[in-house]
Enzyme design. Structure first.
Site, PDB file in Angstrom:
ATOM      1  N   CYS A 623       0.941  -1.267  -0.134  1.00  0.00           N
ATOM      2  CA  CYS A 623      -0.004  -0.153   0.023  1.00  0.00           C
ATOM      3  C   CYS A 623       0.943   1.245  -0.126  1.00  0.00           C
ATOM      4  CB  CYS A 623      -1.003   0.026   1.372  1.00  0.00           C
ATOM      5  SG  CYS A 623      -2.198   1.470   1.203  1.00  0.00           S
ATOM      6  N   CYS A 628      -0.649   3.545   6.042  1.00  0.00           N
ATOM      7  CA  CYS A 628      -0.956   2.328   6.135  1.00  0.00           C
ATOM      8  C   CYS A 628       0.249   1.549   5.926  1.00  0.00           C
ATOM      9  CB  CYS A 628      -1.992   2.037   5.240  1.00  0.00           C
ATOM     10  SG  CYS A 628      -2.500   0.410   4.833  1.00  0.00           S
ATOM     11  N   CYS A 633      -1.654  -9.750   0.184  1.00  0.00           N
ATOM     12  CA  CYS A 633      -1.904 -10.768  -1.125  1.00  0.00           C
ATOM     13  C   CYS A 633      -3.137 -10.228  -2.029  1.00  0.00           C
ATOM     14  CB  CYS A 633      -2.292 -12.055  -0.672  1.00  0.00           C
ATOM     15  SG  CYS A 633      -2.136 -13.140  -2.016  1.00  0.00           S
ATOM     16  N   HIS A 643       1.862 -15.537   4.672  1.00  0.00           N
ATOM     17  CA  HIS A 643       1.904 -16.754   3.496  1.00  0.00           C
ATOM     18  C   HIS A 643       2.904 -17.786   3.744  1.00  0.00           C
ATOM     19  CE1 HIS A 643      -0.995 -16.068   0.188  1.00  0.00           C
ATOM     20  NE2 HIS A 643      -1.299 -15.059   0.844  1.00  0.00           N
ATOM     21  N   CYS A 648      -2.804 -19.569  -1.267  1.00  0.00           N
ATOM     22  CA  CYS A 648      -3.946 -18.660  -0.629  1.00  0.00           C
ATOM     23  C   CYS A 648      -4.916 -19.767  -0.029  1.00  0.00           C
ATOM     24  CB  CYS A 648      -4.768 -17.904  -1.767  1.00  0.00           C
ATOM     25  SG  CYS A 648      -3.544 -16.634  -2.407  1.00  0.00           S
ATOM     26  N   CYS A 675     -20.720  -5.804 -12.093  1.00  0.00           N
ATOM     27  CA  CYS A 675     -20.592  -5.348 -13.305  1.00  0.00           C
ATOM     28  C   CYS A 675     -19.523  -5.691 -14.319  1.00  0.00           C
ATOM     29  CB  CYS A 675     -20.572  -3.606 -13.464  1.00  0.00           C
ATOM     30  SG  CYS A 675     -20.569  -2.731 -14.774  1.00  0.00           S
ATOM     31  N   CYS A 688     -37.475  -4.052 -11.832  1.00  0.00           N
ATOM     32  CA  CYS A 688     -37.295  -5.384 -12.992  1.00  0.00           C
ATOM     33  C   CYS A 688     -35.830  -5.777 -12.921  1.00  0.00           C
ATOM     34  CB  CYS A 688     -37.589  -4.661 -14.389  1.00  0.00           C
ATOM     35  SG  CYS A 688     -36.420  -3.681 -14.916  1.00  0.00           S
ATOM     36  N   CYS A 700     -28.251  -8.365 -17.039  1.00  0.00           N
ATOM     37  CA  CYS A 700     -29.541  -9.129 -16.681  1.00  0.00           C
ATOM     38  C   CYS A 700     -29.125  -9.694 -15.424  1.00  0.00           C
ATOM     39  CB  CYS A 700     -29.789 -10.242 -17.621  1.00  0.00           C
ATOM     40  SG  CYS A 700     -31.130 -11.201 -17.144  1.00  0.00           S
TER      41      CYS A 700
END
Length: 866
Positions: A623, A628, A633, A643, A648, A675, A688, A700
């Protein structure tokens, strides 16, 4: 120059390189007179223009320096040093004297004709002579050799001293942008230009015209009749005493005194040095400041040199030049950071934090000296209040002048608003007796201070005053802060009053304009517009932007007019929107643009959500947020130090809690649609199955595929909830909860089976919440008709069984000769609860056999006395 001085020398500088400005055109051919008879005078110089020379006095290609044989009376040469150096370094044994300016016809000529200090070679063209005014020209050939030797020695020593001073000024001359400028052809006339710097071993070398090739760009012929052409203008002051000694040009097209095939870096430096004195420095500083604000990575000094060398005195031209040449010199000493960044603060803000002295929670108590000065200032400001009340209020507010004065001013202002209007001294004194106090109130957060302060009968006549310079820094800072805030408040009140008067004038004239959204009428100053000039009120735009940014997260604020496809310009948004909405809009916009450009490389920190770009093949994410700095990972978002060579999946299985958390996150993700364009999570609450993301993509909700419009869904008519008999397309109106529950149940069963297989049946723990079976749908029941009462035989109910002893009989009052006895209140008999009999129905009266032993009343009151 003194009157008795006849030992004067005149140097004809035929080719002196100068700037092409209008002032130098009038002065570059001016006369320059050199005197060698006195060491205390600065030598004036007279330049004889080339078109006024006589052909009959044409000389050879020799440079003749005329001087006396004595070394003690050796005159100073031309001031060829830099502008800051007044004279050359004299040889050893020669005393150094401060030169004094002598009389001259044009003082500007002495200041302008100053070649730069880095010149190491002086080139004198043929025909350029150094002669005295009193001696004939034939005697000049006798001392040419001696003068050449001393001239070379002086020039070499002066050039060596000034060589280091010219290195810093030539820092950008090697840049390719300046090389292209130096190689452009220029018309050169009557100029002596310093040659390019030579190595130190060649200092003091004197070159003549016959050693150089012909000119690359010849000068145009001078016009006949003694009228100088555009390249050789007349001097500003004509030569009166030298009219009979003017020299004619030896050639109609004389060549320059230096070769043109090499760079003209000293030339350009000389131009810049002369032009810098004429250019408005404020304009240059403003251009440099504005350009660096738009290009913060440009190197120091580069913009200023671009302005001088290319004559770019327009901000747009400078910006276009930097945009067209992106490889301009850049800074390497620091990192360019946005000044409004929330991560890193500037050093100025760290050193001098801006304190709000009206915020009680951010204030700290001051010392006794500041308290005394603040009290004296407040007693001078409020002469009708007692000193005890002022010191009490100052002590309660931590000894700060600004917040105490504001609180006292607000209390007096409120008293003035509540007190009736009075006129005259008598009425005022009468009202002062009636309203002779103020209610001091200070409320801020949890702090609440109240006190009633009474006015003095007479104003305070004696109070201590302080000069602003005698105040302590803390008190002076608060006083300036209060004055600035009061000024801003007054300006704001004036602005609101002006808006109110403006609106009244609009309304009086009937010129109010209608808003296209709320259809209210407003003056023009309270309206904003889109790019197509559709007018809306500011309140409508603020509400629209707030809903678009915080609600739907739109990237572009389009016009609220139905038929308009334009959007609101950024300038209008900055003028209307509050800072919170505007910053959020910019954040959304930057996020969408970065995500669209680097969708696969954009990674957010799981701890602080700080975004950064990371290559797709890099698994460890560090980061960049300085607050921070965690390494995680990229795939599982776990700490990288945990790790230790594990994958993972192995890391998740190692910790049972993390494993269960990962499974629950998968179950939660089954309800979330992402999305396909920007990766934003979507959950449908109602509506809908056509979902629209804030980035504009459509999908959809059932099959989670990208769609465009409603053609993806079934278009056949059918009963609600019933499947279509003609096609297998997705339904537009369905509840996908059942599909989500099935998918979640499958994920949960797979995880539980895997856990049983690894740990056994005994150590099995449920993963996730227990599955809730869907509530069975109950068929709707119609309302039952109200029963009609009928006289039907009612069933007989068995008598109520009592399980208690018989009720005690009330005591009987003995009567002896009718004397009342004080026996106290008689207790009421016990009444058992009524039997569980349904009596709330609509049938007729029913006669039911009840227990005959039950009393029919509850007896007297328990505290009843006779």
């Amino acid at each position: 120059m003194e009157e008795g001085n006849n030992n004067e020398e005149v140097i004809h500088l035929n080719n002196f390189h100068c700037h092409r400005g209008q002032e130098w055109i009038n002065l570059r051919d001016g006369p320059i007179t050199i005197s060698d008879s006195s060491d205390e005078e600065r030598i004036p110089m007279l330049v004889t223009p080339a078109p006024q020379q006589h052909e009959e006095e044409d000389l050879d290609d020799d440079v003749i320096l005329t001087e006396d044989d004595s070394e003690d009376d050796y005159g100073e040469f031309l001031d060829l040093g830099p502008p800051g150096i007044s004279e050359f370094t004299k040889p050893s044994g020669q005393t150094e004297r401060e030169p004094k300016p002598g009389p001259s016809h044009n003082q500007a000529a002495n200041d302008i004709v100053n070649p730069r200090s880095e010149q190491k070679v002086i080139i004198l063209e043929e025909g350029s002579l150094l002669y005295t005014e009193s001696d004939p020209l034939e005697t000049q050939n006798q001392s040419s050799e001696d003068s050449e030797t001393e001239l070379l020695s002086n020039l070499g020593e002066s050039a060596a001293l000034a060589d280091d001073q010219a290195i810093e000024e030539d820092c950008w001359l090697d840049h390719p942008y300046f090389q292209s400028l130096n190689q452009q052809p220029r018309e050169i006339t009557n100029q002596v230009v310093p040659q390019e710097r030579q190595p130190e071993a060649e200092l003091g070398r004197l070159l003549f015209q016959h050693e150089f090739p012909g000119p690359a760009f010849p000068r145009p012929e001078p016009q006949q009749g003694g009228i100088s052409g555009p390249s050789s203008p007349q001097p500003a002051h004509p030569l009166g005493e030298f009219e009979d000694q003017q020299l004619a040009s030896d050639d109609e097209e004389p060549g320059p005194a230096f070769p043109m095939q090499e760079s003209q870096e000293p030339n350009l430096e000389n131009i810049w040095g002369q032009e810098a004195a004429e250019v408005d420095q404020e304009l240059v500083e403003l251009l440099v400041k504005e350009t660096e604000a738009r290009f913060p990575d440009v190197a120091n000094g580069f913009i200023e040199e671009i302005i001088h060398f290319k004559n770019y005195y327009d901000l747009n031209v400078l910006c276009n030049f930097l945009l067209e040449n992106p490889d301009y010199p850049k800074r390497e000493d620091r990192i360019i950071i946005n000044p409004s960044s929330s991560l890193l603060a500037s050093q100025d803000e760290t050193k001098l934090p801006k304190i709000d002295f009206f915020d009680y929670s951010k204030l700290t108590p001051l010392d006794q000296r500041c308290f005394i000065q603040a009290a004296d200032l407040l007693m001078a400001d409020f002469k009708v209040l007692s000193s005890q009340d002022i010191k009490w209020a100052l002590h309660e507010l931590k000894g700060h002048y600004a917040i105490t004065r504001k609180a006292l001013s607000d209390a007096i202002k409120k008293w003035q608003e509540l007190s009736p209007e009075t006129s005259g001294k008598r009425k005022k004194r009468k009202q002062m007796n009636q309203y002779s106090y103020i209610d001091f109130k200070f409320e801020q957060g949890d702090i609440k201070i109240e006190k009633r302060m009474f006015f003095l009968e007479n104003k305070r006549r004696h109070c201590r005053s302080y000069d602003r310079r005698a105040l302590l820094p803390a008190v002076q800072q608060e006083q300036e802060f209060y004055e600035q805030k009061i000024k801003e408040m007054a300006e704001h009140e004036d602005f609101l009053l002006a808006l109110q008067m403006n609106e009244e004038q609009y309304q009086k004239d009937g010129q109010l304009i209608e808003c296209r959204c709320c259809y209210g009428e407003f003056p023009f100053e309270e309206l904003t517009q889109c790019a197509d000039a559709h007018l809306f009120c500011k309140e409508c735009l603020i509400r629209y932007a707030q809903e678009a940014v915080f609600g739907s997260g739109k990237l572009e604020l389009s016009c609220m007019e139905g038929s308009c496809t334009c959007s609101f310009p950024t300038s209008e948004l900055e003028k209307v929107l509050p800072q919170t909405i505007l910053y959020k809009y910019y954040e959304r916009k930057a996020e969408e643009e970065v995500a669209a450009a680097y969708a696969d490389e954009l990674v957010r920190c799981p701890s602080c959500s700080f975004p950064a770009l990371l290559d797709s093949d890099v698994k460890r994410f560090s980061c960049p947020n300085p607050h921070c700095r965690k390494e995680t990972c990229r795939k599982c978002q776990g700490l990288w130090k945990e790790h230790n060579g594990l994958t993972c999946e192995e890391l998740a299985e190692k910790d049972d809690i993390k494993y269960r958390t990962s499974i629950e996150e998968k179950m939660t993700a089954a309800r979330i649609r992402k999305c396909h364009k920007c990766g934003t999570g979507l959950i449908k609450s109602e509506g809908c199955n056509r979902m629209s993301c804030r980035c504009g993509a459509q999908m959809c909700y059932l099959c989670r595929v990208s769609i465009n419009g409603y053609d993806h869904f079934c278009q056949h008519p059918r009963s609600p909830g019933a499947p279509c008999q003609e096609c297998s397309r997705c339904s537009l109106w369905t509840d996908p909860t059942e599909d989500d529950e099935k998918l979640i149940e499958e994920i949960q069963k797979e995880a539980e089976e895997e856990q049983k297989r690894k740990n056994g049946e005994n150590t099995f723990k449920r993963i996730g919440p227990p599955l809730e079976k869907p509530v069975e749908k109950v068929q709707r029941v119609e309302a039952l008709p109200r029963p009609v009462p009928q006289n039907l035989p009612q069933p007989q109910m068995p008598p109520y069984a009592f399980a208690h002893p018989p009720f005690p009989l009330p005591p009987v009052r003995p009567v002896f000769n009718n004397f009342p006895l004080n026996m106290g209140p008689i207790p009421a008999p016990y009444v058992p609860p009524l039997p569980n009999v349904r009596v709330n129905y609509d049938f007729g009266p029913i006669h039911m056999p009840l227990e005959h032993n039950l009393p029919m009343h509850f007896g007297p009151q328990p505290r009843h006395r006779f």
